[in-house]
Write a protein that holds these residues in place. Structure first.
Motif, PDB file in Angstrom:
ATOM      1  N   PRO A   1       1.140   9.668  10.038  1.00  0.00           N
ATOM      2  CA  PRO A   1       0.572  10.434  11.155  1.00  0.00           C
ATOM      3  C   PRO A   1       1.505  10.429  12.365  1.00  0.00           C
ATOM      4  N   GLU A   2       1.501  11.514  13.089  1.00  0.00           N
ATOM      5  CA  GLU A   2       2.331  11.630  14.288  1.00  0.00           C
ATOM      6  C   GLU A   2       1.590  11.107  15.507  1.00  0.00           C
ATOM      7  N   ASP A   3       2.349  10.766  16.531  1.00  0.00           N
ATOM      8  CA  ASP A   3       1.778  10.374  17.813  1.00  0.00           C
ATOM      9  C   ASP A   3       1.132  11.608  18.438  1.00  0.00           C
ATOM     10  N   PRO A   4      -0.181  11.597  18.692  1.00  0.00           N
ATOM     11  CA  PRO A   4      -0.844  12.785  19.233  1.00  0.00           C
ATOM     12  C   PRO A   4      -0.364  13.186  20.621  1.00  0.00           C
TER      13      PRO A   4
ATOM     14  N   GLY B   1      -4.258   5.026  11.293  1.00  0.00           N
ATOM     15  CA  GLY B   1      -3.491   5.111  10.059  1.00  0.00           C
ATOM     16  C   GLY B   1      -1.991   5.138  10.276  1.00  0.00           C
ATOM     17  N   ARG B   2      -1.517   4.837  11.478  1.00  0.00           N
ATOM     18  CA  ARG B   2      -0.097   4.902  11.813  1.00  0.00           C
ATOM     19  C   ARG B   2       0.574   3.556  11.460  1.00  0.00           C
TER      20      ARG B   2
ATOM     21  N   ALA C   1       4.385   2.805  12.609  1.00  0.00           N
ATOM     22  CA  ALA C   1       4.464   2.489  14.033  1.00  0.00           C
ATOM     23  C   ALA C   1       3.879   1.117  14.327  1.00  0.00           C
ATOM     24  N   ALA C   2       2.770   0.776  13.672  1.00  0.00           N
ATOM     25  CA  ALA C   2       2.153  -0.533  13.886  1.00  0.00           C
ATOM     26  C   ALA C   2       3.065  -1.653  13.406  1.00  0.00           C
ATOM     27  N   ASN C   3       3.678  -1.459  12.243  1.00  0.00           N
ATOM     28  CA  ASN C   3       4.582  -2.487  11.719  1.00  0.00           C
ATOM     29  C   ASN C   3       5.804  -2.674  12.605  1.00  0.00           C
ATOM     30  N   GLU C   4       6.234  -1.608  13.266  1.00  0.00           N
ATOM     31  CA  GLU C   4       7.360  -1.716  14.198  1.00  0.00           C
ATOM     32  C   GLU C   4       6.973  -2.602  15.389  1.00  0.00           C
ATOM     33  N   VAL C   5       5.739  -2.474  15.861  1.00  0.00           N
ATOM     34  CA  VAL C   5       5.249  -3.317  16.953  1.00  0.00           C
ATOM     35  C   VAL C   5       5.133  -4.772  16.496  1.00  0.00           C
TER      36      VAL C   5
END
Length: 404
Positions: free
Chosen positions: A200-203, A239-240, A243-247
């Motif tokens: 999913p993209e950043d809205p 569902g991102r 991005a979550a794993n990068e954080v």
């Protein structure tokens, strides 16, 4: 690494042990939920300073999360929470065992797990820090810039630094801002399953300043660090996963007991490990994901109060390590089984994982870890088993590619 659980008395007083009559300690305080990149950097700083000053490296960690205790009190007329079983912490990113495992890997000497209570929270930060100096021999306190503690969270870094300079008995070491700055997330995190396949993209990407302000107002958004548990939780709720794993700096994971399901996957050629409803860790938004399944071993059938049960066992590191024989790439499904819901009437949310293995895996009664690598597609209703089976084959091939 030594682990001690401490429970405050009815007045909120903790019977701290004395670490040493001569050796000092470098201390940090927090919840460390998710053990994200910022947490890891903070703990490494504690370890480095302790090594430099030949001191103990000490973590004071709260359990349950303070927010959960205050929410319980607000919903129960200010009452103190009893057993942890009474508490619903569906927003907890990571269990205590995994946080301890990270701390052990970093080399922390001592962890105190404090049972967080309302009575304890009513103590002033001055009283709390005085206890750390007097009992733990705290010479240095390491905190992030946005840390706060004590009654009413009055002990922010400015107040604590003033106290440190006035008393001269300890010093405050404040970590510089880490990570890519700040972002805004909705004040109320509500799971929103992606509607399209792929990450999913950043809205808010590409929004003008005016559009971003309007989005923030609509969602009552608040500013948080990009490297924060709150941001990681929000990303997972959308569902991102990437991005979550990068954080987090590691793959987000959940743990649970494998139980018998409808065994429909077996008839389709894709036998899955179904998790019991009592899951440790934050369950991402509904959908199909690529990731890994790790066998953590047969469950003892009861929860031990011994915090070292999993976290302090080197064998656990061996099980979760890349290339481990207890680890398999897996296609993971979260949600209701929409294709069969009319037939079965079952609408419960289920987490099930198909381990990509040539061998039959009998994991019933085992505790397993599900690690998330990427979002594949949303949950959809198929016309029948044949269509579902064909899609599962595609899910498996995509999982192979992403986890190779």
């Amino acid at each position: 690494m030594k682990i001690s659980r401490l429970v405050p008395d009815e007045s909120g007083i903790i019977a701290w042990p004395t670490l040493s009559v001569s050796k000092k300690s470098v201390v940090t305080v927090g919840v460390f939920d998710g053990m994200h990149r910022g947490h890891q950097a903070l703990l490494r700083r504690v370890k480095d300073l302790a090594t430099q000053h030949e001191s103990f490296s000490v973590v004071v960690m709260f359990d349950p999360r303070p927010g959960v205790i205050h929410q319980y009190a607000a919903a129960h007329g200010g009452a103190e929470a009893g057993d942890a079983d009474q508490l619903d912490d569906s927003l907890e990113l990571m269990g205590i065992d995994d946080r301890l495992r990270f701390m052990r890997q970093i080399g922390i000497d001592q962890v105190f797990i404090i049972r967080y209570t309302l009575a304890f929270s009513a103590k002033s930060y001055r009283f709390f820090l005085g206890q750390l100096v007097g009992k733990l021999g705290m010479r240095t306190l390491v905190l992030g810039k946005d840390a706060a503690m004590g009654a009413g969270r009055a002990g922010d870094v400015k107040a604590i630094d003033t106290l440190a300079q006035a008393t001269g008995v300890f010093e405050l070491d404040v970590m510089d801002d880490l990570g890519p700055g700040y972002t805004r997330v909705p004040s109320r995190i509500i799971p929103d399953p992606p509607a399209q396949a792929g990450e999913p993209e950043d809205p808010t990407a590409g929004m003008t300043k005016a559009e971003y302000r309007a989005w923030s107002k609509k969602h009552d958004a608040k500013q948080v660090r990009v490297w924060s548990s709150t941001n990681a939780r929000y990303l997972l709720s959308q569902g991102r996963i990437t991005a979550a794993n990068e954080v987090l700096g590691h793959c987000h994971c959940i743990d649970g007991l494998v139980v018998r399901g409808e065994q429909r996957g077996r008839t389709l050629g894709f036998p899955t490990a179904n998790l019991d409803v009592n899951i440790t860790g934050y369950v991402p938004a509904d959908g199909v994901y690529a990731g890994w399944l790790v066998d953590l071993g047969e469950s003892s059938g009861s929860e031990s109060e011994d915090a070292t049960r999993i976290s302090a066992a080197p064998s656990m590191d061996a099980r979760v390590a890349k290339g481990s024989p207890w680890r398999w790439a897996a296609a993971i499904s979260i949600g209701t089984k929409q294709t069969y819901v009319e037939q079965t009437g079952l609408t419960e949310r289920v987490v099930e994982s198909y381990a990509i293995s040539d061998d039959w895996l009998d994991l019933y009664g085992h505790t397993v870890r599900v690690e998330f690598a990427a979002f594949l597609r949303p949950q959809v209703r198929f016309d029948g088993s044949e269509d579902l089976s064909e899609q599962l084959k595609r899910d498996v091939e995509q999982t192979r590619s992403l986890t190779d």
